[in-house]
Scaffold this motif. Structure first.
Motif, PDB file in Angstrom:
ATOM      1  N   ALA A  97       0.866  -1.182   0.000  1.00  0.00           N
ATOM      2  CA  ALA A  97       0.000   0.000   0.000  1.00  0.00           C
ATOM      3  C   ALA A  97       0.899   1.227   0.000  1.00  0.00           C
ATOM      4  CB  ALA A  97      -0.912   0.004   1.220  1.00  0.00           C
ATOM      5  N   TYR A  98       0.666   2.120  -0.949  1.00  0.00           N
ATOM      6  CA  TYR A  98       1.428   3.365  -1.086  1.00  0.00           C
ATOM      7  C   TYR A  98       0.520   4.525  -0.694  1.00  0.00           C
ATOM      8  CZ  TYR A  98       4.773   0.563  -3.675  1.00  0.00           C
ATOM      9  OH  TYR A  98       5.691  -0.395  -4.024  1.00  0.00           O
ATOM     10  N   PHE A  99       1.064   5.449   0.100  1.00  0.00           N
ATOM     11  CA  PHE A  99       0.289   6.560   0.630  1.00  0.00           C
ATOM     12  C   PHE A  99       0.784   7.883   0.057  1.00  0.00           C
ATOM     13  CE2 PHE A  99       0.201   3.043   3.558  1.00  0.00           C
ATOM     14  CZ  PHE A  99      -1.145   2.944   3.869  1.00  0.00           C
ATOM     15  N   PRO A 100      -0.100   8.871  -0.049  1.00  0.00           N
ATOM     16  CA  PRO A 100       0.271  10.166  -0.623  1.00  0.00           C
ATOM     17  C   PRO A 100       1.397  10.874   0.124  1.00  0.00           C
ATOM     18  CG  PRO A 100      -2.107  10.002  -0.425  1.00  0.00           C
ATOM     19  CD  PRO A 100      -1.525   8.811   0.272  1.00  0.00           C
ATOM     20  N   ASP A 101       1.613  10.531   1.403  1.00  0.00           N
ATOM     21  CA  ASP A 101       2.672  11.174   2.165  1.00  0.00           C
ATOM     22  C   ASP A 101       4.052  10.570   1.888  1.00  0.00           C
ATOM     23  OD1 ASP A 101       2.556   8.746   3.502  1.00  0.00           O
ATOM     24  OD2 ASP A 101       2.041   9.603   5.451  1.00  0.00           O
ATOM     25  N   GLY A 102       4.110   9.583   0.989  1.00  0.00           N
ATOM     26  CA  GLY A 102       5.385   8.973   0.608  1.00  0.00           C
ATOM     27  C   GLY A 102       5.716   7.695   1.342  1.00  0.00           C
ATOM     28  N   THR A 103       4.908   7.291   2.319  1.00  0.00           N
ATOM     29  CA  THR A 103       5.181   6.042   3.030  1.00  0.00           C
ATOM     30  C   THR A 103       4.514   4.880   2.298  1.00  0.00           C
ATOM     31  OG1 THR A 103       3.242   6.275   4.463  1.00  0.00           O
ATOM     32  CG2 THR A 103       5.331   7.195   5.280  1.00  0.00           C
ATOM     33  N   ASN A 104       4.974   3.692   2.609  1.00  0.00           N
ATOM     34  CA  ASN A 104       4.317   2.493   2.102  1.00  0.00           C
ATOM     35  C   ASN A 104       4.503   1.365   3.102  1.00  0.00           C
ATOM     36  OD1 ASN A 104       7.125   2.342   1.070  1.00  0.00           O
ATOM     37  ND2 ASN A 104       6.422   0.386   0.266  1.00  0.00           N
ATOM     38  N   ILE A 105       3.580   0.417   3.064  1.00  0.00           N
ATOM     39  CA  ILE A 105       3.668  -0.777   3.893  1.00  0.00           C
ATOM     40  C   ILE A 105       3.447  -1.970   2.988  1.00  0.00           C
ATOM     41  CG2 ILE A 105       2.944   0.314   6.064  1.00  0.00           C
ATOM     42  CD1 ILE A 105       0.148  -0.874   5.578  1.00  0.00           C
ATOM     43  N   GLY A 106       4.018  -3.094   3.365  1.00  0.00           N
ATOM     44  CA  GLY A 106       3.858  -4.305   2.577  1.00  0.00           C
ATOM     45  C   GLY A 106       3.726  -5.520   3.466  1.00  0.00           C
ATOM     46  N   TYR A 107       2.945  -6.466   3.010  1.00  0.00           N
ATOM     47  CA  TYR A 107       2.718  -7.708   3.735  1.00  0.00           C
ATOM     48  C   TYR A 107       2.627  -8.856   2.759  1.00  0.00           C
ATOM     49  CZ  TYR A 107       1.551  -5.127   7.980  1.00  0.00           C
ATOM     50  OH  TYR A 107       1.605  -4.320   9.076  1.00  0.00           O
ATOM     51  N   GLY A 108       2.896 -10.049   3.261  1.00  0.00           N
ATOM     52  CA  GLY A 108       2.596 -11.250   2.501  1.00  0.00           C
ATOM     53  C   GLY A 108       1.084 -11.369   2.427  1.00  0.00           C
ATOM     54  N   ARG A 109       0.569 -11.848   1.333  1.00  0.00           N
ATOM     55  CA  ARG A 109      -0.881 -11.900   1.107  1.00  0.00           C
ATOM     56  C   ARG A 109      -1.605 -12.713   2.177  1.00  0.00           C
ATOM     57  NH1 ARG A 109      -5.370 -11.135   0.906  1.00  0.00           N
ATOM     58  NH2 ARG A 109      -6.812 -11.089  -0.812  1.00  0.00           N
ATOM     59  N   GLN A 110      -0.936 -13.678   2.802  1.00  0.00           N
ATOM     60  CA  GLN A 110      -1.596 -14.490   3.814  1.00  0.00           C
ATOM     61  C   GLN A 110      -1.945 -13.669   5.056  1.00  0.00           C
ATOM     62  OE1 GLN A 110       1.575 -14.757   2.956  1.00  0.00           O
ATOM     63  NE2 GLN A 110       2.858 -14.929   4.771  1.00  0.00           N
ATOM     64  N   GLN A 111      -1.390 -12.468   5.190  1.00  0.00           N
ATOM     65  CA  GLN A 111      -1.685 -11.607   6.333  1.00  0.00           C
ATOM     66  C   GLN A 111      -2.765 -10.570   6.016  1.00  0.00           C
ATOM     67  OE1 GLN A 111       2.309 -10.294   6.764  1.00  0.00           O
ATOM     68  NE2 GLN A 111       2.858 -11.959   8.138  1.00  0.00           N
ATOM     69  N   ILE A 112      -3.291 -10.612   4.802  1.00  0.00           N
ATOM     70  CA  ILE A 112      -4.298  -9.653   4.353  1.00  0.00           C
ATOM     71  C   ILE A 112      -5.608 -10.405   4.115  1.00  0.00           C
ATOM     72  CG2 ILE A 112      -4.887  -7.956   2.567  1.00  0.00           C
ATOM     73  CD1 ILE A 112      -2.324  -7.322   4.186  1.00  0.00           C
ATOM     74  N   ASP A 113      -6.698  -9.810   4.540  1.00  0.00           N
ATOM     75  CA  ASP A 113      -8.022 -10.372   4.278  1.00  0.00           C
ATOM     76  C   ASP A 113      -8.836  -9.351   3.503  1.00  0.00           C
ATOM     77  OD1 ASP A 113      -8.261 -13.001   5.588  1.00  0.00           O
ATOM     78  OD2 ASP A 113      -7.821 -11.881   7.424  1.00  0.00           O
ATOM     79  N   ARG A 114      -9.914  -9.808   2.927  1.00  0.00           N
ATOM     80  CA  ARG A 114     -10.881  -8.918   2.281  1.00  0.00           C
ATOM     81  C   ARG A 114     -12.254  -9.293   2.823  1.00  0.00           C
ATOM     82  NH1 ARG A 114      -9.045  -5.737  -1.766  1.00  0.00           N
ATOM     83  NH2 ARG A 114      -7.047  -6.308  -2.630  1.00  0.00           N
ATOM     84  N   ARG A 115     -12.967  -8.271   3.312  1.00  0.00           N
ATOM     85  CA  ARG A 115     -14.312  -8.483   3.823  1.00  0.00           C
ATOM     86  C   ARG A 115     -15.177  -7.323   3.375  1.00  0.00           C
ATOM     87  NH1 ARG A 115     -14.373 -11.702   9.320  1.00  0.00           N
ATOM     88  NH2 ARG A 115     -13.102 -13.423   8.584  1.00  0.00           N
ATOM     89  N   ASN A 116     -16.319  -7.648   2.785  1.00  0.00           N
ATOM     90  CA  ASN A 116     -17.257  -6.618   2.336  1.00  0.00           C
ATOM     91  C   ASN A 116     -16.567  -5.557   1.489  1.00  0.00           C
ATOM     92  OD1 ASN A 116     -19.314  -7.909   3.808  1.00  0.00           O
ATOM     93  ND2 ASN A 116     -18.673  -6.863   5.663  1.00  0.00           N
ATOM     94  N   ALA A 117     -15.754  -5.977   0.535  1.00  0.00           N
ATOM     95  CA  ALA A 117     -15.033  -5.097  -0.387  1.00  0.00           C
ATOM     96  C   ALA A 117     -14.030  -4.189   0.331  1.00  0.00           C
ATOM     97  CB  ALA A 117     -16.002  -4.277  -1.231  1.00  0.00           C
ATOM     98  N   ARG A 118     -13.627  -4.549   1.541  1.00  0.00           N
ATOM     99  CA  ARG A 118     -12.640  -3.771   2.300  1.00  0.00           C
ATOM    100  C   ARG A 118     -11.385  -4.612   2.487  1.00  0.00           C
ATOM    101  NH1 ARG A 118     -13.122   1.378   4.219  1.00  0.00           N
ATOM    102  NH2 ARG A 118     -12.313   0.752   6.233  1.00  0.00           N
ATOM    103  N   VAL A 119     -10.236  -3.948   2.478  1.00  0.00           N
ATOM    104  CA  VAL A 119      -8.969  -4.605   2.765  1.00  0.00           C
ATOM    105  C   VAL A 119      -8.792  -4.606   4.276  1.00  0.00           C
ATOM    106  CG1 VAL A 119      -6.466  -4.486   2.495  1.00  0.00           C
ATOM    107  CG2 VAL A 119      -7.954  -3.913   0.571  1.00  0.00           C
TER     108      VAL A 119
END
Length: 160
Positions: A97-119
């Motif tokens: 995920a890249y943010f307008p302030d110049g920061t970014n975070i990253g994860y392996g996909r197994q640590q990310i879920d999707r529920r009701n069209a939300r990350v």
């Protein structure tokens, strides 16, 4: 005499234009794909089996290259946060995920879920995201690690 007529006819047949045939052209690369998300822009191209993608924004440019099983797939959250997801040929999936302030975070996909069209990110990510962009995500409490524990106050903010 029959032989002398056959030779010119054969020569004309062989030298004539090739009908219903197409010239072999090299395969062209698919057109570049891009997404603009607020001040951020993502672009990808593919050459052969190699994918190249660039994320540009106020903090500069980040370019990645890889042979992928799928992706990269771009998405724009809340009109400001650019996400990139891809899966390597080894089957490892990644989320950035890249943010307008110049920061970014990253994860392996197994640590990310999707529920009701939300990350849904690990709750530990919330403190690493600037306040104006925290609402673009929901948070889970599944990733409890001794080096990055989930406090009781954090647990109260978890979707699950």
């Amino acid at each position: 005499m029959k032989m002398s007529l056959l030779l010119p006819v054969t020569a004309v047949f062989l030298a004539g234009p090739a009908h219903a045939q197409t010239a072999n052209k090299p395969a062209s690369a698919p057109p570049p794909s891009s997404l603009t998300c607020g001040v951020l822009k993502a672009e990808t191209t593919k050459t052969g089996s190699t994918s190249n993608w660039t994320v540009s924004g106020p903090a500069g440019r980040s370019t990645e290259t890889g042979v992928l099983k799928s992706g990269p797939r771009f998405d724009c959250l809340d009109g400001a946060v650019l996400t990139v997801e891809f899966t390597s040929t080894a089957g490892h999936s990644f989320f950035d995920a890249y943010f307008p302030d110049g920061t970014n975070i990253g994860y392996g996909r197994q640590q990310i879920d999707r529920r009701n069209a939300r990350v849904v990110l690990p709750i530990q990510a919330k403190s690493r995201i600037a306040a104006p962009y925290r609402g673009a995500f929901d948070y889970h409490c599944k990733l409890s690690m001794p080096a990055d524990p989930i406090t009781p106050a954090m647990r109260a903010e978890c979707a699950f």
